[in-house]
Design a protein around this motif. Structure first.
Motif, PDB file in Angstrom:
ATOM      1  N   ARG A   1      92.158  40.265 -40.088  1.00  0.00           N
ATOM      2  CA  ARG A   1      92.588  39.383 -38.999  1.00  0.00           C
ATOM      3  C   ARG A   1      92.603  40.173 -37.702  1.00  0.00           C
ATOM      4  O   ARG A   1      92.836  41.382 -37.689  1.00  0.00           O
ATOM      5  CB  ARG A   1      93.951  38.793 -39.285  1.00  0.00           C
ATOM      6  CG  ARG A   1      95.063  39.796 -39.419  1.00  0.00           C
ATOM      7  CD  ARG A   1      96.400  39.102 -39.715  1.00  0.00           C
ATOM      8  NE  ARG A   1      97.436  40.038 -40.063  1.00  0.00           N
ATOM      9  CZ  ARG A   1      98.102  40.803 -39.212  1.00  0.00           C
ATOM     10  NH1 ARG A   1      97.850  40.729 -37.924  1.00  0.00           N
ATOM     11  NH2 ARG A   1      99.050  41.626 -39.628  1.00  0.00           N
ATOM     12  N   GLU A   2      92.343  39.447 -36.622  1.00  0.00           N
ATOM     13  CA  GLU A   2      92.453  40.060 -35.308  1.00  0.00           C
ATOM     14  C   GLU A   2      93.935  40.281 -35.007  1.00  0.00           C
ATOM     15  O   GLU A   2      94.758  39.408 -35.231  1.00  0.00           O
ATOM     16  CB  GLU A   2      91.806  39.165 -34.255  1.00  0.00           C
ATOM     17  CG  GLU A   2      91.619  39.864 -32.933  1.00  0.00           C
ATOM     18  CD  GLU A   2      90.796  39.052 -31.949  1.00  0.00           C
ATOM     19  OE1 GLU A   2      91.019  39.249 -30.743  1.00  0.00           O
ATOM     20  OE2 GLU A   2      89.954  38.239 -32.383  1.00  0.00           O
TER      21      GLU A   2
ATOM     22  N   THR B   1      97.479  41.017 -32.995  1.00  0.00           N
ATOM     23  CA  THR B   1      98.174  40.544 -31.798  1.00  0.00           C
ATOM     24  C   THR B   1      99.140  41.652 -31.369  1.00  0.00           C
ATOM     25  O   THR B   1      99.321  42.648 -32.067  1.00  0.00           O
ATOM     26  CB  THR B   1      98.965  39.253 -32.068  1.00  0.00           C
ATOM     27  OG1 THR B   1     100.044  39.556 -32.964  1.00  0.00           O
ATOM     28  CG2 THR B   1      98.067  38.166 -32.649  1.00  0.00           C
TER      29      THR B   1
ATOM     30  N   ALA C   1      91.650  45.721 -28.362  1.00  0.00           N
ATOM     31  CA  ALA C   1      91.663  44.761 -29.455  1.00  0.00           C
ATOM     32  C   ALA C   1      91.683  45.542 -30.761  1.00  0.00           C
ATOM     33  O   ALA C   1      91.275  46.707 -30.811  1.00  0.00           O
ATOM     34  CB  ALA C   1      90.433  43.863 -29.395  1.00  0.00           C
TER      35      ALA C   1
ATOM     36  N   ILE D   1      91.456  44.973 -35.312  1.00  0.00           N
ATOM     37  CA  ILE D   1      91.331  44.162 -36.515  1.00  0.00           C
ATOM     38  C   ILE D   1      92.041  44.937 -37.618  1.00  0.00           C
ATOM     39  O   ILE D   1      91.841  46.147 -37.781  1.00  0.00           O
ATOM     40  CB  ILE D   1      89.856  43.901 -36.874  1.00  0.00           C
ATOM     41  CG1 ILE D   1      89.179  43.096 -35.761  1.00  0.00           C
ATOM     42  CG2 ILE D   1      89.751  43.187 -38.225  1.00  0.00           C
ATOM     43  CD1 ILE D   1      87.675  42.976 -35.895  1.00  0.00           C
TER      44      ILE D   1
ATOM     45  N   GLN E   1      83.348  43.272 -39.731  1.00  0.00           N
ATOM     46  CA  GLN E   1      84.290  42.563 -38.863  1.00  0.00           C
ATOM     47  C   GLN E   1      84.055  42.934 -37.397  1.00  0.00           C
ATOM     48  O   GLN E   1      84.093  42.071 -36.516  1.00  0.00           O
ATOM     49  CB  GLN E   1      85.737  42.884 -39.258  1.00  0.00           C
ATOM     50  CG  GLN E   1      86.134  42.379 -40.619  1.00  0.00           C
ATOM     51  CD  GLN E   1      86.230  40.871 -40.665  1.00  0.00           C
ATOM     52  OE1 GLN E   1      86.795  40.244 -39.779  1.00  0.00           O
ATOM     53  NE2 GLN E   1      85.671  40.284 -41.700  1.00  0.00           N
TER      54      GLN E   1
ATOM     55  N   TYR F   1      82.914  40.512 -34.311  1.00  0.00           N
ATOM     56  CA  TYR F   1      83.697  40.483 -33.076  1.00  0.00           C
ATOM     57  C   TYR F   1      82.791  40.785 -31.883  1.00  0.00           C
ATOM     58  O   TYR F   1      82.857  40.114 -30.846  1.00  0.00           O
ATOM     59  CB  TYR F   1      84.832  41.506 -33.172  1.00  0.00           C
ATOM     60  CG  TYR F   1      85.772  41.498 -31.995  1.00  0.00           C
ATOM     61  CD1 TYR F   1      86.930  40.731 -32.013  1.00  0.00           C
ATOM     62  CD2 TYR F   1      85.515  42.263 -30.855  1.00  0.00           C
ATOM     63  CE1 TYR F   1      87.804  40.717 -30.920  1.00  0.00           C
ATOM     64  CE2 TYR F   1      86.376  42.259 -29.775  1.00  0.00           C
ATOM     65  CZ  TYR F   1      87.510  41.482 -29.811  1.00  0.00           C
ATOM     66  OH  TYR F   1      88.363  41.483 -28.738  1.00  0.00           O
TER      67      TYR F   1
END
Length: 157
Positions: free
Chosen positions: A6-7, A9, A57, A59, A109, A113
């Protein structure tokens, strides 16, 4: 083995910071050199700020509710590479999950992205060689090719 990706946060800053500190500790131990001067709390705070500001960012790969892999990335620009590119800053898979395909899945991944963000390419720097020759081979096996040189740094503080 089912790994969920998952990305990340901003709420994942502690997880990311912990995995990055594990990565840097491993590099320093294997090379018997202190390449990094980071601490967990400072790393978590920096991660929080960079993600909040949109400069960073990540992952995360999770197995049975436990984070086992992370990749951190930033977007930048280079004329030689055709414009917008992605830089992998940190890439880490927990030792017990290496050689199980998790790293290759994490590279996939990043590719997804990057395509979603219209990057022309992905770049990274490997940890010091020869200690991390296996890491270099992993990246080559997963489609990243050496383009020469070594990472250079000059502290500005």
């Amino acid at each position: 083995m089912e790994i969920k990706f998952r990305e990340a946060t901003v709420q994942d800053s502690e997880v990311i910071g912990s995995l990055v500190v594990e990565l840097t500790t491993e590099i320093c131990e294997l090379t018997n050199t202190k390449h990094f001067d980071i601490d967990l709390n400072g790393t978590i705070q920096r991660c929080n700020e960079l993600i909040s500001d949109g400069h960073y960012a990540a992952i995360i790969g999770v197995y049975e509710g436990n984070p086992v892999a992370v990749v951190t990335m930033t977007e930048t620009y280079a004329l030689y590479a055709g414009g917008k590119i992605g830089l992998i800053q940190e890439f880490y898979v927990s030792p017990e999950f290496r050689a199980s395909g998790v790293g290759s899945m994490l590279v996939e991944q990043v590719e997804g992205y990057g395509k979603k963000h219209n990057w022309s390419c992905i770049e990274l720097c490997t940890p010091p060689l020869p200690e991390f020759e296996r890491t270099l081979n992993f990246y080559q096996k997963n489609g990243l090719n050496p383009v020469g040189g070594r990472k250079m740094r000059q502290a500005l503080s």
